[in-house]
Design an enzyme around this catalytic site. Sequence first.
Site, PDB file in Angstrom:
ATOM      1  N   GLU A 177      35.780  36.795  40.157  1.00 55.18           N
ATOM      2  CA  GLU A 177      35.666  36.449  38.748  1.00 55.18           C
ATOM      3  C   GLU A 177      34.501  35.485  38.512  1.00 55.18           C
ATOM      4  O   GLU A 177      34.000  34.858  39.454  1.00 55.18           O
ATOM      5  CB  GLU A 177      36.977  35.787  38.301  1.00 55.18           C
ATOM      6  CG  GLU A 177      38.210  36.669  38.463  1.00 55.18           C
ATOM      7  CD  GLU A 177      38.316  37.746  37.376  1.00 55.18           C
ATOM      8  OE1 GLU A 177      37.283  38.249  36.911  1.00 55.18           O
ATOM      9  OE2 GLU A 177      39.457  38.071  36.997  1.00 55.18           O
ATOM     10  N   ASP A 191      40.042  45.369  47.022  1.00 61.03           N
ATOM     11  CA  ASP A 191      41.014  44.405  46.514  1.00 61.03           C
ATOM     12  C   ASP A 191      42.386  45.043  46.295  1.00 61.03           C
ATOM     13  O   ASP A 191      42.537  46.264  46.376  1.00 61.03           O
ATOM     14  CB  ASP A 191      40.518  43.777  45.198  1.00 61.03           C
ATOM     15  CG  ASP A 191      39.888  44.805  44.252  1.00 61.03           C
ATOM     16  OD1 ASP A 191      40.147  46.006  44.434  1.00 61.03           O
ATOM     17  OD2 ASP A 191      39.152  44.394  43.338  1.00 61.03           O
ATOM     18  N   HIS A 207      32.017  40.925  37.019  1.00 61.27           N
ATOM     19  CA  HIS A 207      32.638  40.606  38.311  1.00 61.27           C
ATOM     20  C   HIS A 207      32.643  41.823  39.228  1.00 61.27           C
ATOM     21  O   HIS A 207      32.780  42.955  38.767  1.00 61.27           O
ATOM     22  CB  HIS A 207      34.044  40.006  38.141  1.00 61.27           C
ATOM     23  CG  HIS A 207      35.108  40.961  37.687  1.00 61.27           C
ATOM     24  ND1 HIS A 207      35.665  40.917  36.425  1.00 61.27           N
ATOM     25  CD2 HIS A 207      35.747  41.966  38.327  1.00 61.27           C
ATOM     26  CE1 HIS A 207      36.598  41.839  36.321  1.00 61.27           C
ATOM     27  NE2 HIS A 207      36.663  42.511  37.461  1.00 61.27           N
TER      28      HIS A 207
HETATM   29  C1  GLP Z   1      38.939  45.537  38.342  1.00 63.17           C
HETATM   30  C2  GLP Z   1      38.576  45.845  39.777  1.00 63.17           C
HETATM   31  C3  GLP Z   1      37.065  46.000  39.949  1.00 63.17           C
HETATM   32  C4  GLP Z   1      36.534  46.977  38.930  1.00 63.17           C
HETATM   33  C5  GLP Z   1      36.831  46.465  37.543  1.00 63.17           C
HETATM   34  C6  GLP Z   1      36.308  47.355  36.448  1.00 63.17           C
HETATM   35  O1  GLP Z   1      38.689  44.215  38.028  1.00 63.17           O
HETATM   36  N1  GLP Z   1      39.036  44.820  40.653  1.00 63.17           N
HETATM   37  O2  GLP Z   1      36.792  46.466  41.261  1.00 63.17           O
HETATM   38  O3  GLP Z   1      35.141  47.145  39.105  1.00 63.17           O
HETATM   39  O4  GLP Z   1      38.248  46.370  37.408  1.00 63.17           O
HETATM   40  O5  GLP Z   1      37.113  48.470  36.298  1.00 63.17           O
HETATM   41  P1  GLP Z   1      36.719  49.743  35.456  1.00 63.17           P
HETATM   42  O6  GLP Z   1      35.868  50.560  36.360  1.00 63.17           O
HETATM   43  O7  GLP Z   1      38.024  50.413  35.155  1.00 63.17           O
HETATM   44  O8  GLP Z   1      36.005  49.289  34.250  1.00 63.17           O
END
Ligand code: GLP
Length: 269
Positions: free
Chosen positions: A148, A72, A143
């Site tokens: 989402e 993304d 998600h």
């Molecule tokens: C964002 C990204 C996801 C990721 C999520 C959690 O939403 N688009 O790909 O898994 O954050 O991030 P973190 O690993 O920092 O908790």
Amino acid sequence: MRILIYDNYQSLSKWVAHYIARKINLAKPTPEKPYVLGLPTGSSPIGTYRELVALYNEGKVSFQNVVTFNMDEYVDISESHPQSYHYFMWQHLFSHVDIPKENVNILNGNAKDLDEECRLYEDKIKEHGGIDFFLGGIGADGHIAFNEPGSSLSSRTRIKTLTYDTRLANARFFDNEVNKVPRTALTVGVGTVMDAREVLIIVSGFNKARALRSAVEDGVNHMWTVSMLQLHPHGIIACDEEATLELKVGTVKYFKEIEEQALANLPVL
Ligand code: GLP
């Protein structure tokens, strides 16, 4: 679905990196038949990327014949912005290994026609014969990528409006100001991730414990998009102890017993 439970984030990251390196090496990729990796951003994969860089520096893996597709990217943020996912990937992985620039694919959130950008991304994945291995993380609401709660479980790459929760969670990267977090992003769909031949999701920390419980102990549910992993023939969750705190004792015991062997032996490169 395999569930691997590690004592902490360090040991989990080490195992995931070794697992990916081993997959690349076993595939013996060539320029004609590269190994195709799907990759995430966020704090969850940082330890894995650090370990992969270490393995590369030790000569145990090469990314010369690896093609990557990132999950993304925010819309309307410049690639050089320190919080863009372009910037993140070069900072944490690509700049430190031998991957050719042309093998890196990241959605362009500044494209003139965003729908077209998403269509072309799906086409390019297909041209490469699909994704061999998709690595992912999850949000506290379960998600994957930016799919989402409420996303279609068969969705493809498209524009998504981020929830307030997600923007709030990511505000820590934007001077703690939720209004600075982009409102929309381009993201691969749940269907795009599930089409990969293998999917591994990293789940670390107590704030992901409810999401892990929904993914493992509840049914497939569009409100916890990671739960779709239950339908994947080769889905793996690699988590740490803290993330398991909402699972039933029996669930944890069962999966630990199954994986005892794997936990004892790191894959040999
Ligand atoms: C964002 C990204 C996801 C990721 C999520 C959690 O939403 N688009 O790909 O898994 O954050 O991030 P973190 O690993 O920092 O908790």
